[in-house]
Design a protein around this motif. Structure first.
Motif, PDB file in Angstrom:
ATOM      1  N   GLU B   5       0.861  -1.189   0.000  1.00 58.02           N
ATOM      2  CA  GLU B   5       0.000   0.000   0.000  1.00 58.02           C
ATOM      3  C   GLU B   5       0.896   1.237   0.000  1.00 58.02           C
ATOM      4  O   GLU B   5       1.690   1.430   0.919  1.00 58.02           O
ATOM      5  N   LYS B   6       0.744   2.045  -1.051  1.00 61.00           N
ATOM      6  CA  LYS B   6       1.625   3.224  -1.174  1.00 61.00           C
ATOM      7  C   LYS B   6       1.078   4.425  -0.398  1.00 61.00           C
ATOM      8  O   LYS B   6       1.809   5.323  -0.051  1.00 61.00           O
ATOM      9  N   GLY B   7      -0.235   4.427  -0.164  1.00 64.37           N
ATOM     10  CA  GLY B   7      -0.866   5.584   0.470  1.00 64.37           C
ATOM     11  C   GLY B   7      -0.564   5.689   1.953  1.00 64.37           C
ATOM     12  O   GLY B   7      -0.120   4.738   2.587  1.00 64.37           O
ATOM     13  N   LYS B   8      -0.793   6.890   2.497  1.00 72.21           N
ATOM     14  CA  LYS B   8      -0.627   7.121   3.943  1.00 72.21           C
ATOM     15  C   LYS B   8      -1.877   7.824   4.453  1.00 72.21           C
ATOM     16  O   LYS B   8      -2.470   8.634   3.747  1.00 72.21           O
ATOM     17  N   ILE B   9      -2.261   7.521   5.687  1.00 71.79           N
ATOM     18  CA  ILE B   9      -3.392   8.234   6.280  1.00 71.79           C
ATOM     19  C   ILE B   9      -2.943   8.887   7.586  1.00 71.79           C
ATOM     20  O   ILE B   9      -1.980   8.435   8.210  1.00 71.79           O
ATOM     21  N   SER B  10      -3.648   9.938   7.977  1.00 75.44           N
ATOM     22  CA  SER B  10      -3.289  10.610   9.218  1.00 75.44           C
ATOM     23  C   SER B  10      -4.000   9.929  10.390  1.00 75.44           C
ATOM     24  O   SER B  10      -4.918   9.124  10.184  1.00 75.44           O
ATOM     25  N   GLY B  11      -3.585  10.276  11.605  1.00 70.68           N
ATOM     26  CA  GLY B  11      -4.224   9.721  12.796  1.00 70.68           C
ATOM     27  C   GLY B  11      -5.695  10.098  12.861  1.00 70.68           C
ATOM     28  O   GLY B  11      -6.543   9.294  13.271  1.00 70.68           O
ATOM     29  N   PHE B 126     -23.411  -3.696  -4.422  1.00 70.32           N
ATOM     30  CA  PHE B 126     -22.755  -3.163  -3.230  1.00 70.32           C
ATOM     31  C   PHE B 126     -21.272  -3.578  -3.195  1.00 70.32           C
ATOM     32  O   PHE B 126     -20.399  -2.758  -2.908  1.00 70.32           O
ATOM     33  N   THR B 127     -21.000  -4.854  -3.513  1.00 73.14           N
ATOM     34  CA  THR B 127     -19.607  -5.319  -3.504  1.00 73.14           C
ATOM     35  C   THR B 127     -18.802  -4.593  -4.592  1.00 73.14           C
ATOM     36  O   THR B 127     -17.632  -4.267  -4.376  1.00 73.14           O
ATOM     37  N   SER B 128     -19.429  -4.309  -5.720  1.00 75.22           N
ATOM     38  CA  SER B 128     -18.724  -3.570  -6.781  1.00 75.22           C
ATOM     39  C   SER B 128     -18.357  -2.164  -6.307  1.00 75.22           C
ATOM     40  O   SER B 128     -17.258  -1.666  -6.585  1.00 75.22           O
ATOM     41  N   MET B 129     -19.283  -1.534  -5.566  1.00 74.06           N
ATOM     42  CA  MET B 129     -18.990  -0.195  -5.016  1.00 74.06           C
ATOM     43  C   MET B 129     -17.796  -0.252  -4.068  1.00 74.06           C
ATOM     44  O   MET B 129     -16.891   0.588  -4.121  1.00 74.06           O
ATOM     45  N   CYS B 130     -17.810  -1.246  -3.186  1.00 74.65           N
ATOM     46  CA  CYS B 130     -16.691  -1.393  -2.239  1.00 74.65           C
ATOM     47  C   CYS B 130     -15.398  -1.683  -2.999  1.00 74.65           C
ATOM     48  O   CYS B 130     -14.334  -1.159  -2.648  1.00 74.65           O
ATOM     49  N   ALA B 131     -15.498  -2.518  -4.059  1.00 73.71           N
ATOM     50  CA  ALA B 131     -14.310  -2.866  -4.851  1.00 73.71           C
ATOM     51  C   ALA B 131     -13.724  -1.612  -5.489  1.00 73.71           C
ATOM     52  O   ALA B 131     -12.511  -1.407  -5.490  1.00 73.71           O
ATOM     53  N   PHE B 132     -14.595  -0.745  -5.992  1.00 76.37           N
ATOM     54  CA  PHE B 132     -14.136   0.496  -6.617  1.00 76.37           C
ATOM     55  C   PHE B 132     -13.421   1.382  -5.587  1.00 76.37           C
ATOM     56  O   PHE B 132     -12.372   1.962  -5.871  1.00 76.37           O
ATOM     57  N   ALA B 133     -14.009   1.451  -4.373  1.00 78.41           N
ATOM     58  CA  ALA B 133     -13.402   2.287  -3.323  1.00 78.41           C
ATOM     59  C   ALA B 133     -12.013   1.783  -2.952  1.00 78.41           C
ATOM     60  O   ALA B 133     -11.072   2.572  -2.844  1.00 78.41           O
ATOM     61  N   ILE B 134     -11.865   0.464  -2.782  1.00 78.46           N
ATOM     62  CA  ILE B 134     -10.534  -0.016  -2.365  1.00 78.46           C
ATOM     63  C   ILE B 134      -9.546  -0.052  -3.542  1.00 78.46           C
ATOM     64  O   ILE B 134      -8.348  -0.020  -3.332  1.00 78.46           O
ATOM     65  N   TRP B 135     -10.089  -0.085  -4.754  1.00 80.76           N
ATOM     66  CA  TRP B 135      -9.213   0.041  -5.935  1.00 80.76           C
ATOM     67  C   TRP B 135      -8.507   1.390  -5.880  1.00 80.76           C
ATOM     68  O   TRP B 135      -7.344   1.520  -6.234  1.00 80.76           O
ATOM     69  N   LYS B 136      -9.216   2.412  -5.395  1.00 77.52           N
ATOM     70  CA  LYS B 136      -8.646   3.761  -5.308  1.00 77.52           C
ATOM     71  C   LYS B 136      -7.663   3.895  -4.153  1.00 77.52           C
ATOM     72  O   LYS B 136      -6.934   4.877  -4.050  1.00 77.52           O
ATOM     73  N   GLY B 137      -7.688   2.942  -3.210  1.00 74.59           N
ATOM     74  CA  GLY B 137      -6.706   2.948  -2.118  1.00 74.59           C
ATOM     75  C   GLY B 137      -7.257   3.444  -0.804  1.00 74.59           C
ATOM     76  O   GLY B 137      -8.336   4.017  -0.721  1.00 74.59           O
ATOM     77  N   ILE B 138      -6.479   3.229   0.242  1.00 74.63           N
ATOM     78  CA  ILE B 138      -6.898   3.534   1.612  1.00 74.63           C
ATOM     79  C   ILE B 138      -7.078   5.043   1.823  1.00 74.63           C
ATOM     80  O   ILE B 138      -7.925   5.476   2.607  1.00 74.63           O
ATOM     81  N   GLU B 139      -6.265   5.854   1.112  1.00 74.47           N
ATOM     82  CA  GLU B 139      -6.371   7.313   1.295  1.00 74.47           C
ATOM     83  C   GLU B 139      -7.762   7.808   0.896  1.00 74.47           C
ATOM     84  O   GLU B 139      -8.358   8.627   1.598  1.00 74.47           O
ATOM     85  N   VAL B 140      -8.260   7.305  -0.233  1.00 75.22           N
ATOM     86  CA  VAL B 140      -9.581   7.724  -0.716  1.00 75.22           C
ATOM     87  C   VAL B 140     -10.663   7.262   0.261  1.00 75.22           C
ATOM     88  O   VAL B 140     -11.561   8.019   0.628  1.00 75.22           O
TER      89      VAL B 140
END
Lengths: 70, 365
Positions: B5-11, B126-140
């Motif tokens: 995972e290349k993304g970073k999230i804040s606390g 619903f699973t496709s929506m979730c798949a799209f969200a995680i395709w974009k990464g944890i930051e999104v």
């Protein structure tokens, strides 16, 4: 059934070719294994095969086999 | 090995994700109500007390192995073979709980909102929506969580205020009419299902940019999440009384009673929105954790190739899970907490203990 086959075909074309282009062979092997499992399960469900429920199986194991229940 | 995972999230974003995860369990509070009746608010409080030490354990594990995913930590601590078995159990837990939750959303829609539409359609969309969200990464996902968590809290608070007229707080009395077995059972459900699910953040803590604040934000997130659950359980008991025990979805049913001057009526659609958005965050987090963990397990360079195949498997498991609400009403409060106990309560403390005893640490002094 047509929708299931078409959907999986799209996934295969979209994802499989991307992995081949990048020469990610390890990723391609793991993807293929999960793809085959997923496609087989979907196809069996679509043609009406009675598949076992993992959730009910876990419930049976916990309650009946291990005797753990509130 | 590099982090997949290349993304970073804040606390702060971490705290919002945790609140979103706990808000996603609003539907499951009804299982506790079946056990503890009007005293559900007590077990929400005791459940929180049980989970707080666990959070210290989870954060201590991640501080001991900075930048490492839990799958890698299992391999370091337990060795290749036992570590693999523990990791497979962890991934299995993620997939089963994910399939359980997408099925809950599907059941909610087919029971209350769009009764003629097939279940398979909701699960696939619903699973496709979730798949799209995680395709974009944890930051999104973290950025979306801000909007959805605030929206969820707004809906919980606004429906609670609008229901004040219908609420009868004597429904909660007598305060401690609950026996020890019910307290233990209820506490186990609350600490294992809504609050203990924070264990999935063992796959996400390594992308938080400031490690020193992880504990503070995790505790804050769990605290606010538990506060939301507490508000919902008290409201449902006060508004519905003992009928709460026979209803499939007390939050949804109670919001149908809103009637303020014949203008604000039938606010159930708001609860429908809250359940959809909060389950979206919860399922996306579980989906993300499952995909990241599986990719880490097979030493892949990226996680995206596994998103769609795993999604397909989860949809089928979700459909197969149960054939009637009676099955889930029986299994969810009685066997689900036992099934998740090793993953939430047993392996993380054991992992920390073994790493301390064997003096394994990747932390730079």
């Amino acid at each position: 059934m047509v929708f299931v086959i078409a959907g999986y075909l799209l996934i295969l074309i979209f994802q499989g070719t991307a992995l081949i282009k990048k020469k990610y062979w390890r990723e391609l092997v793991v993807f293929s294994v999960f793809f085959i499992i997923s496609f087989t399960l979907s196809l069996l469900y679509t043609i009406g095969v009675n598949l076992p429920s993992p959730y009910k199986t876990i419930g049976y194991l916990i309650e009946e086999v291990w005797g753990l229940k509130y | 090995m590099m982090n997949i995972e290349k993304g970073k999230i804040s606390g702060f974003e971490l705290a919002f994700l945790i609140i979103g995860l706990i808000q996603g369990s609003i539907l499951t509070t009804s299982y506790t109500a079946h056990v503890t009746s009007k005293s559900t608010w007590i077990v929400v409080s005791t459940g929180l007390l049980v989970v707080i030490p666990l959070i210290f354990v989870y954060v201590a594990i991640m501080n001991n192995f900075p930048g490492k995913n839990i799958i890698k930590i299992h391999e370091i601590v337990y060795g290749k073979y036992i570590g693999s078995i523990v990791s497979i159990l962890f991934i299995g837990y993620l997939l089963i709980v994910l399939s359980f939750n997408i099925r809950l959303l599907g059941d909610f829609y087919t029971t209350f909102l769009l009764t003629d539409t097939p279940l398979e359609f909701f699960l696939a969309v619903f699973t496709s929506m979730c798949a799209f969200a995680i395709w974009k990464g944890i930051e999104v996902l973290a950025r979306i969580s801000h909007i959805f968590v605030v929206l969820g809290f707004f809906i919980i608070v606004s429906t609670s205020l609008l229901l004040i007229k219908e609420a009868d707080f004597t429904n909660i009395l007598p305060l401690f009419e609950i026996n020890v077995k019910e307290i233990i059972h209820g506490t186990h459900i609350i600490s294992a299902i809504p609050l203990g699910e924070v264990v999935i953040f063992l796959t996400i803590f390594n992308v938080v940019n400031r490690k020193d604040s992880t504990l503070k934000y995790t505790l804050g997130g769990v605290g606010f999440g538990a506060l939301g659950l507490l508000m919902v359980t008290v409201r449902n008991t006060a508004v519905l009384g003992s009928t709460e025990l026979i209803l499939l979805n007390p939050s949804f049913q109670s919001s149908r009673l809103v009637d303020v001057g014949d203008i604000f009526t039938r606010m159930d659609v708001l609860i429908g929105v809250a359940i959809t958005t909060s389950l979206f965050i919860k399922c996306s987090l579980f989906y993300y954790a499952a995909v990241i963990s599986t990719s880490e397990f097979f030493l892949l360079k990226e996680y995206k190739p596994l998103i769609l195949p795993l999604g397909g498997i989860v949809i089928i498991i979700g459909i197969l899970n149960w054939d009637s609400s009676a099955v889930v009403a029986e299994l969810a409060p009685n066997t689900s907490p036992i099934f998740v106990t090793p993953i939430i309560f047993f392996f993380p403390p054991l992992t920390l203990l073994i790493s301390k005893l064997r003096k394994i640490s990747l932390r730079k002094e």
